[in-house]
Design a protein around this motif. Structure first.
Motif, short mmCIF file in Angstrom:
data_model
loop_
_atom_site.label_atom_id
_atom_site.label_comp_id
_atom_site.label_asym_id
_atom_site.label_seq_id
_atom_site.Cartn_x
_atom_site.Cartn_y
_atom_site.Cartn_z
N ILE A 108 0.81 -1.22 0.00
CA ILE A 108 0.00 0.00 0.00
C ILE A 108 0.84 1.26 0.00
O ILE A 108 0.67 2.14 -0.86
N LYS A 136 2.73 4.26 -2.77
CA LYS A 136 2.07 4.11 -4.08
C LYS A 136 0.84 5.01 -4.12
O LYS A 136 0.21 5.27 -3.10
N ASP A 137 0.48 5.48 -5.30
CA ASP A 137 -0.72 6.29 -5.47
C ASP A 137 -1.91 5.34 -5.72
O ASP A 137 -2.01 4.74 -6.79
N ARG A 138 -2.77 5.23 -4.71
CA ARG A 138 -3.95 4.37 -4.82
C ARG A 138 -5.24 5.18 -4.95
O ARG A 138 -6.33 4.65 -4.74
N SER A 139 -5.11 6.44 -5.28
CA SER A 139 -6.29 7.32 -5.32
C SER A 139 -7.27 6.92 -6.41
O SER A 139 -8.47 7.19 -6.31
N SER A 188 -7.19 3.52 -8.06
CA SER A 188 -7.51 2.09 -7.95
C SER A 188 -8.14 1.71 -6.62
O SER A 188 -8.82 0.69 -6.51
N VAL A 228 -7.84 0.86 -2.34
CA VAL A 228 -7.03 -0.04 -1.53
C VAL A 228 -7.82 -1.32 -1.27
O VAL A 228 -8.92 -1.28 -0.73
N GLN A 229 -7.25 -2.44 -1.69
CA GLN A 229 -7.92 -3.74 -1.51
C GLN A 229 -7.46 -4.37 -0.19
O GLN A 229 -6.90 -5.45 -0.16
#
Length: 255
Positions: free
Chosen positions: A185, A188-191, A193, A195-196
């Motif tokens: 997590i 990284k840019d998870r904006s 996709s 966060v799973q």
């Protein structure tokens, strides 16, 4: 992050930068305490929306409050010295008490520190002996309404136990610069996709929780020291010299 057993079998040298800026992490912990306690993150979001009410933003004085410190190595000891300036009562747990702190820090068992602390801070390395040091068996021994701050390693806190305590409204606030499953997590840019990770989403969705991306170390001085230490280790290795900061598997196992 590195299998030391495999590295040893293959004859690969693994080195670390053991101490690059303890001031950076200790000072960051102070910032997280005040952000939680004085609800600065909530106040900032409100005023950005032109809401200037202060209901629900009341904090407490740090003066004379009991601060628990798990780990009094280079970072923890600096944190203690800073908190001394706030005139707090300092209780600490460490398998090796720091004699430099004996005048103003009282060492107790971990259960005693958990039970007495208004604010509990963690400054421990992650070893088998410290993995899930805060767990389902002792997290509810912490004072109800206390604050929990972790700027060390995510695996020291059992995430499931933390979620359970939050669901029981056990804490006034929790600040995490580290997370048990952060590898997939953080940084990284998870904006887009998302966060799973259900546990992380529960933490982010709780208004009493503040999460940052393992950045307590991130100062100009610390990054410079990391670069310098890394180059020194590479230079020693390439010149067939002793790598002073090489990690020894047998020493890790002892911890």
């Amino acid at each position: 992050m590195v299998s030391l057993e495999t590295a040893e079998e293959l004859g690969i040298t693994v080195a670390a930068v053991p101490s690059y800026s303890p001031y950076a992490v200790a000072e960051y912990a102070i910032g997280m305490i005040q952000m939680l306690n004085r609800k600065l993150y909530r106040a900032y979001n409100r005023t950005r929306e032109c809401n200037f009410e202060i209901d629900g933003l009341m904090g407490m004085n740090l003066y004379q409050k009991t601060i628990g410190i798990l780990g009094t190595g280079s970072i923890g000891s600096l944190f203690c010295k800073i908190m001394k300036g706030f005139e707090c009562k300092l209780l600490a747990f460490d398998t090796k008490p720091n004699p430099d702190l004996s005048d103003f820090v009282e060492y107790k068992s971990i259960d005693e520190v958990l039970a007495a602390s208004d604010i509990l801070t963690i400054f421990l390395p992650l070893f088998p002996s410290t993995h899930h040091l805060i767990n389902s068996e002792n997290i509810f021994k912490m004072k109800k309404g206390s604050y929990l701050i972790n700027v060390s390693r995510g695996g020291i806190i059992d995430s499931k136990a933390l979620i359970k305590a939050l669901n029981h409204d056990h804490f006034s606030g929790v600040a995490l610069d580290v997370y048990e499953y952060e590898d997939s997590i953080f940084y990284k840019d998870r904006s887009t996709s998302g966060v799973q990770d259900e546990t992380m989403m529960r933490l982010l969705g709780n208004p009493k929780v503040v999460v940052t991306s393992h950045m307590a170390f991130f100062t100009q001085e610390a990054v410079s020291a990391i670069m310098s230490g890394t180059i020194t280790s590479l230079s020693q290795f390439l010149n067939n010299e002793k790598v002073e900061n090489a990690i020894k598997l047998e020493e890790i196992k002892l911890r």
